[in-house]
Design a protein around this motif. Sequence first.
Motif, PDB file in Angstrom:
ATOM      1  N   LEU A  81      70.752  51.092  11.323  1.00 32.54           N
ATOM      2  CA  LEU A  81      69.993  51.238  12.560  1.00 32.54           C
ATOM      3  C   LEU A  81      70.791  50.627  13.700  1.00 32.54           C
ATOM      4  N   ASN A  82      70.625  51.156  14.904  1.00 34.26           N
ATOM      5  CA  ASN A  82      71.156  50.495  16.089  1.00 34.26           C
ATOM      6  C   ASN A  82      70.266  50.822  17.282  1.00 34.26           C
ATOM      7  N   GLY A  83      70.405  50.026  18.335  1.00 37.47           N
ATOM      8  CA  GLY A  83      69.615  50.249  19.534  1.00 37.47           C
ATOM      9  C   GLY A  83      69.361  48.950  20.269  1.00 37.47           C
ATOM     10  N   ASN A  84      68.592  49.050  21.323  1.00 34.81           N
ATOM     11  CA  ASN A  84      68.247  47.887  22.138  1.00 34.81           C
ATOM     12  C   ASN A  84      66.778  47.954  22.528  1.00 34.81           C
ATOM     13  N   LEU A  85      66.141  46.802  22.476  1.00 36.20           N
ATOM     14  CA  LEU A  85      64.750  46.697  22.912  1.00 36.20           C
ATOM     15  C   LEU A  85      64.623  45.540  23.890  1.00 36.20           C
TER      16      LEU A  85
END
Length: 182
Positions: A81-85
Motif C-alpha cells: 500500500l502507499n499514499g498520504n492522509l
Amino acid sequence: VTDLIVYGNPVGNVSAKVQNISPKVLQADIALTGNNNDMKIFGTYNTEASSLDMTLALKRLEMQTVQGLSLNAIENAEGFLNGNLKITGTTAAPQILGAIKFNEVGLGITQLGTKFKGINDEINFTNRGIAFNDFKIKDESGNVFNIDGDVLTQTYKDFKFNLDLNADNFKVVDSEKKDEMY
C-alpha cells in the motif's frame, strides 16, 4: 523497537518519539521502516481540545506487515500500500483527506478460506467519507468484484453506505460443509 515480528510476520523497526511542546499539546513522530516498509505518522494532538493535526505518509507498507498486524486474520498477503492522509478535526469527528493505493495486492481471508488478487486501485478519503471509484477485487479464478460509490461518515463511528456492488461468479467463501464451525 528493532526487527519486530508479529504472529510470525516480520514487521520491521518502529521508532516512536512523542514530546510535549506545550502543557496541552503533544507532538508525535512515529516511523515504521525495514522489511521494505517506509511509513511515518507525524503531527500534533491537543489533549484539552482532543484535536488532531497529523499526517500519515505511507511511502510503502507491505501487505505481509498488514497480515501480522491483522493477527493473521488475513493470510498469503502480497503487494503493498502507499499514499498520504491528512488527519485533522477531533477524536470525536476526525477529518481524513487523501488516498491509499493498492499495488498488486493479494490476500486470503482466513475465516472465509478465499483468496483475492490483482488489487491495483485506490481508496479516497474525502469530506464525505470513504470513496471507491470503480475499485476492483479479483478472486482466484480472475472473476471481478467491483465496488463503486461512497461509505458516508462524519465521525468514523456511524456509517451510511451508498455503494454499487457488481460481481459475476465471484467466490466470496471457499469452504465445504465439513469446514463449518459450531
